[in-house]
Design an enzyme around this catalytic site. Structure first.
Site, PDB file in Angstrom:
ATOM      1  N   SER A 262       0.826  -1.213   0.000  1.00  0.00           N
ATOM      2  CA  SER A 262       0.000   0.000   0.000  1.00  0.00           C
ATOM      3  C   SER A 262       0.859   1.262   0.000  1.00  0.00           C
ATOM      4  CB  SER A 262      -0.940  -0.006   1.202  1.00  0.00           C
ATOM      5  OG  SER A 262      -0.198  -0.153   2.380  1.00  0.00           O
ATOM      6  N   ALA A 291      -3.701  -4.384   0.166  1.00  0.00           N
ATOM      7  CA  ALA A 291      -3.654  -5.834  -0.062  1.00  0.00           C
ATOM      8  C   ALA A 291      -5.045  -6.463  -0.063  1.00  0.00           C
ATOM      9  CB  ALA A 291      -2.793  -6.480   1.014  1.00  0.00           C
ATOM     10  N   ASP A 309       2.859 -11.632   3.863  1.00  0.00           N
ATOM     11  CA  ASP A 309       3.769 -11.276   4.959  1.00  0.00           C
ATOM     12  C   ASP A 309       3.390  -9.898   5.500  1.00  0.00           C
ATOM     13  OD1 ASP A 309       5.855 -11.263   6.768  1.00  0.00           O
ATOM     14  OD2 ASP A 309       7.322 -10.526   5.310  1.00  0.00           O
ATOM     15  N   CYS A 349       4.182 -11.851  12.126  1.00  0.00           N
ATOM     16  CA  CYS A 349       5.332 -11.378  12.907  1.00  0.00           C
ATOM     17  C   CYS A 349       4.856 -10.740  14.204  1.00  0.00           C
ATOM     18  CB  CYS A 349       6.204 -10.426  12.088  1.00  0.00           C
ATOM     19  SG  CYS A 349       5.339  -8.945  11.572  1.00  0.00           S
TER      20      CYS A 349
HETATM   21  N1  SAH Z   1       7.573  -8.982   3.149  1.00  0.00           N
HETATM   22  C1  SAH Z   1       8.424  -7.865   3.421  1.00  0.00           C
HETATM   23  C2  SAH Z   1       8.145  -7.209   4.746  1.00  0.00           C
HETATM   24  C3  SAH Z   1       6.733  -6.758   4.930  1.00  0.00           C
HETATM   25  S1  SAH Z   1       6.554  -5.453   6.057  1.00  0.00           S
HETATM   26  C4  SAH Z   1       9.879  -8.298   3.322  1.00  0.00           C
HETATM   27  O1  SAH Z   1      10.182  -9.477   3.101  1.00  0.00           O
HETATM   28  O2  SAH Z   1      10.730  -7.447   3.468  1.00  0.00           O
HETATM   29  C5  SAH Z   1       4.894  -5.057   5.869  1.00  0.00           C
HETATM   30  C6  SAH Z   1       4.569  -4.207   4.652  1.00  0.00           C
HETATM   31  O3  SAH Z   1       3.158  -4.187   4.536  1.00  0.00           O
HETATM   32  C7  SAH Z   1       4.994  -2.752   4.720  1.00  0.00           C
HETATM   33  O4  SAH Z   1       5.826  -2.452   3.626  1.00  0.00           O
HETATM   34  C8  SAH Z   1       3.695  -1.946   4.637  1.00  0.00           C
HETATM   35  O5  SAH Z   1       3.796  -0.772   3.832  1.00  0.00           O
HETATM   36  C9  SAH Z   1       2.765  -2.929   3.991  1.00  0.00           C
HETATM   37  N2  SAH Z   1       1.334  -2.771   4.307  1.00  0.00           N
HETATM   38  C10 SAH Z   1       0.766  -2.452   5.481  1.00  0.00           C
HETATM   39  N3  SAH Z   1      -0.581  -2.475   5.372  1.00  0.00           N
HETATM   40  C11 SAH Z   1      -0.865  -2.829   4.098  1.00  0.00           C
HETATM   41  C12 SAH Z   1      -2.075  -3.033   3.364  1.00  0.00           C
HETATM   42  N4  SAH Z   1      -3.260  -2.903   3.940  1.00  0.00           N
HETATM   43  N5  SAH Z   1      -1.973  -3.403   2.074  1.00  0.00           N
HETATM   44  C13 SAH Z   1      -0.776  -3.558   1.480  1.00  0.00           C
HETATM   45  N6  SAH Z   1       0.385  -3.368   2.112  1.00  0.00           N
HETATM   46  C14 SAH Z   1       0.356  -3.002   3.401  1.00  0.00           C
END
Ligand code: SAH
Length: 405
Positions: A262, A291, A309, A349
């Site tokens: 996002s 997402a 994730d 996490c």
């Molecule tokens: N998978 C990544 C880490 C994820 S951290 C890695 O391996 O490095 C979580 C991420 O989710 C962040 O970048 C954040 O911007 C995103 N995020 C948070 N809420 C979200 C949503 N509703 N839809 C999409 N992305 C989102």
């Protein structure tokens, strides 16, 4: 590290933190936290961040640690002694470094790893991630904040590590009430390039503006596992942040890889990391979208490898119930949409959510979807995020690799 069986000794120091009768039990088992409710008396002149000795109600020394105001009042740095050994931080860092070297994490094709994982490295309140010759340091306690310069200096003395820059990033990690107003700043060196190598893949690490220390090193081994599943599959990497899973999927031979986050900044980071490793490769696309919306809108049967994730849905115990609803909903969507024969990598996490709770949430989502689902792998945090056996709270990352028919 071998720890001797603990024999309490009489404190000859005035001004120790004295516990109430019977409250020494957890410390005798080497759990490093002293809760405020366990304390009978505090020295009159004690200040946040002080190094203090903790004794039982009879004055027997239990350990020495950092004091702070709050529910966790002392984080023990060493048990059974009332004075920290000379060059304490350096010695702990050497031991942490030696472990990472023995784990095979320090190689020409891998120069990013977690050097210090708080309690798991017997340095409660401290996180250090290494990116090439830069260490990014986070303090989670006033004591570590006050010790930051000594720790930074000790990092530069690590014999083989050749650390030239130490960036301190604790603006958002220190308790607000402590009123320490930490600034994010270089304690040693300065910015000079920020590309790190993980398992032979390159990543731009933005420790200045990125989340946490700039990269999620904790998914390294899970990304490697995903690479092995990627060949011939259409991959969807949800919550991609820096695109770590996407880059590995590309190397693994995925047919296409779609990355979703996002945050437009995260989407740009993903694009940059794909370009760094697979320039002009038409297999990859990034979407800056929510997402849940993306999953709801996308056609079924499009992807046969999905990664979920998300950020921690439950940041504290009070949020567990809603967090579990979130995991259930998210996974339900993936079960609804994934192609038959698909592979789902799903993670939590949230420290507050246990392995069993997470598995139950995913199981409920699977059962409601009516799909046949099998667990292929049960994942966790990697060895450079060790868990002190006396401190089970150090466990936070859990994941499942599922085969969905
Ligand atoms: N998978 C990544 C880490 C994820 S951290 C890695 O391996 O490095 C979580 C991420 O989710 C962040 O970048 C954040 O911007 C995103 N995020 C948070 N809420 C979200 C949503 N509703 N839809 C999409 N992305 C989102």
């Amino acid at each position: 590290m071998k720890t001797k069986p603990h024999t309490p000794q009489k404190s000859d120091e005035k001004g120790a933190v004295r516990l109430r009768p019977g409250k020494e039990e957890s410390l005798l088992r080497h759990h490093p936290w002293v809760f405020s409710g366990a304390i009978a008396t505090l020295p009159a002149d004690i200040e946040e961040g002080d190094i203090v000795t903790v004794t039982d109600c009879d004055g027997n020394v239990l350990g020495t640690g950092h004091f702070q105001i709050g529910s966790i009042s002392v984080r023990i740095l060493e048990f059974g002694i009332d004075t920290l050994p000379e060059d304490f931080y350096f010695k702990r860092l050497v031991s942490a470094y030696t472990l990472r070297r023995s784990l095979g994490l320090i190689r020409t094709d891998n120069d990013c790893f977690r050097l210090v994982h708080g309690e798991g490295d017997f340095l409660p309140g401290l996180i250090v991630d290494i990116y090439g010759d830069t260490a990014v340091m986070q303090a989670h306690s006033p004591g570590m904040h006050l010790a930051r310069r000594a720790i930074a200096e000790a990092l530069t003395r690590l014999p083989e590590a050749r650390i030239r820059n130490v960036y301190y990033k604790s603006e958002t990690t220190l308790p607000y009430k402590a009123g320490l107003d930490p600034e994010n700043e270089y304690l040693v060196g300065s910015y000079d390039g920020n590309i790190a190598t993980e398992n032979g893949l390159q990543f731009n690490i933005d420790w200045l503006k990125g989340q946490k220390t700039g990269f999620f090193v904790d998914q390294r081994e899970n990304r490697s596992l995903l690479e092995k599943f990627a060949a011939g599959r259409t991959v969807l990497n949800m919550f991609c942040y820096t695109g770590g899973f996407s880059v590995y999927a590309m190397r693994g031979g995925a047919v296409t890889v779609d990355s979703v986050d996002s945050s437009t900044k995260a989407a740009a980071l993903t694009d940059a990391n794909i370009a760094l490793n697979f320039p002009d490769d038409p297999r990859h696309r990034t979407y800056a979208e929510d997402a849940f919306k993306f999953l709801a809108d996308m056609p079924g049967d499009k992807y046969d490898l999905i990664v979920l994730d998300p950020p921690a849905f439950a940041k504290h115990r009070g949020a567990i119930k809603n967090g579990l609803i979130g995991y259930r909903k998210l996974n339900a969507k993936a079960f609804e949409k994934i192609k038959p024969g698909g592979i789902l990598f799903t993670f939590s996490c949230s420290q507050a959510i246990s392995r069993d709770m997470f598995r139950m949430a995913v199981f409920t989502a699977a059962a409601r979807s009516g799909r046949k689902v099998r667990i292929l792998h049960q994942l966790s945090q990697p060895a450079d995020h060790p868990i002190d056996i006396s401190h089970p709270e150090g466990e936070y990352l859990k994941g499942l690799v599922l085969y969905v028919e």
